[in-house]
Design an enzyme around this catalytic site. Sequence first.
Site: not given
Ligand SMILES: [Zn+2]
Length: 438
Positions: A67, A289, A307-308
């Site tokens: 981020r 991820d 999502p994540g």
């Molecule tokens: Zn990703």
Amino acid sequence: MSRHCICGSLYDGVNLRGEYGCLVIDIRSGFIVDVREKPLGCSEKHTYSDENTIITPSFIDVHVHLRGLDLAYKEDEESGTKAAIVGGIGLVIDMPNTSPYINTVELVKRKLEVLAQKSYTDYSLYTGLPKTIEQLRKILLAGVAGLKLYPNDHYRVNEKVVKIVGEHGLTIIVHPELPEADKPIALSEECRQTHRSCMWEIASVELLADIAAEDGKVHITHATCFEVVERARNYGFTVDITPHHLFLDIGESYDRCLTKVNPPLRGKTEQIKLVKAILLDLVNAIASDHAPHSPREKSYSYLLCPPGIASIEVWPRLLWRLVVERIIGVDKLLKLCVQGPAGILGLDDLYGKLAPGYRGNVVVWEIGFERVDGLEYSKARYTPYWMSVVGGHVKAHYIGGILVYDEHAGFLAKPKTINPFERLKQHESQHRCCGNKT
Ligand SMILES: [Zn+2]
């Protein structure tokens, strides 16, 4: 002369398999200069002799979202890489889809400068697809690890783009879905799983196979189904899978925002088939991820929450469980988490072995069954793995030979980190220079 020596049971799965030895690391350069049983000339010596302790090269994560910039409230380059250090990861490659989206030379330089200042691990960054070929050529010389393609890019990318990235010795790293997969508004996790099925991943791989030049390096990140892994490898691509598609299934995620992720978790059968893909040596790497959001965002209702899954602090511990349960050996674990990722990035001469000339990024692991008790350093704080059984933890972590983290003392130093793609650039220009002269 300043040399740190790290001694104990050394394991890189290539030359060293549990043999006692000492790594001699030149602190000025951050690289290993020698491996021997009785080291000479150590300015500092650290010995780890407990029975369940082994020393390996640091893991590499080729797919993380640190981020930062305008999204620093979710995670930033310091919190994300401190979490990586505690997880056992010493090199991370960041994704460009932060805010602003990174696909210009200026933004790449800005983001790499922040990483250089704040990162506790070695680092680099993928660029997003820029607007023109000329911009792409300039960005590829700015110290990036490669080009990231998102589903929306699939209809814009062509043979020329693949060829140019390949000519720079860099990798095209692909999120293998098509934009159509994102269209249906799914009211539940089960619907999302059906709408966003593996069909879109297969379609993406097929589309890439049509345009991938022979000299282009294409990496699929990540496959969630066995058939996607198999097709990707048949076309000569490399492929990774995530810890969450390996350790979680839809049964555990039913309508919970905590495990809402793209592509969605699959059923138990696909989950077990991913283990089969690992056992058949079809999977090149595990990549997290790591996609953190603020605890507040993750508390929104299911339809609104982003999502994540945030896992950088914990995923290598999950993988060690496969070793402790004797599903895979340490050699295969290090292939998936160290040598495989290094090969995908074209860095296998700098990372992946405990040998002279390799980066002095070293983890001391304590191996054995234990449970995850929460995230301490990632701003995400939440984890779907809370109380999950894992196979060990990081006792100590060295970056460039410097003890950065100790499990009892916490963080001890801010290491001198490197962007290995800057280094490669320097090597190349030196080589060109000296070759011309002689
Ligand atoms: Zn990703």
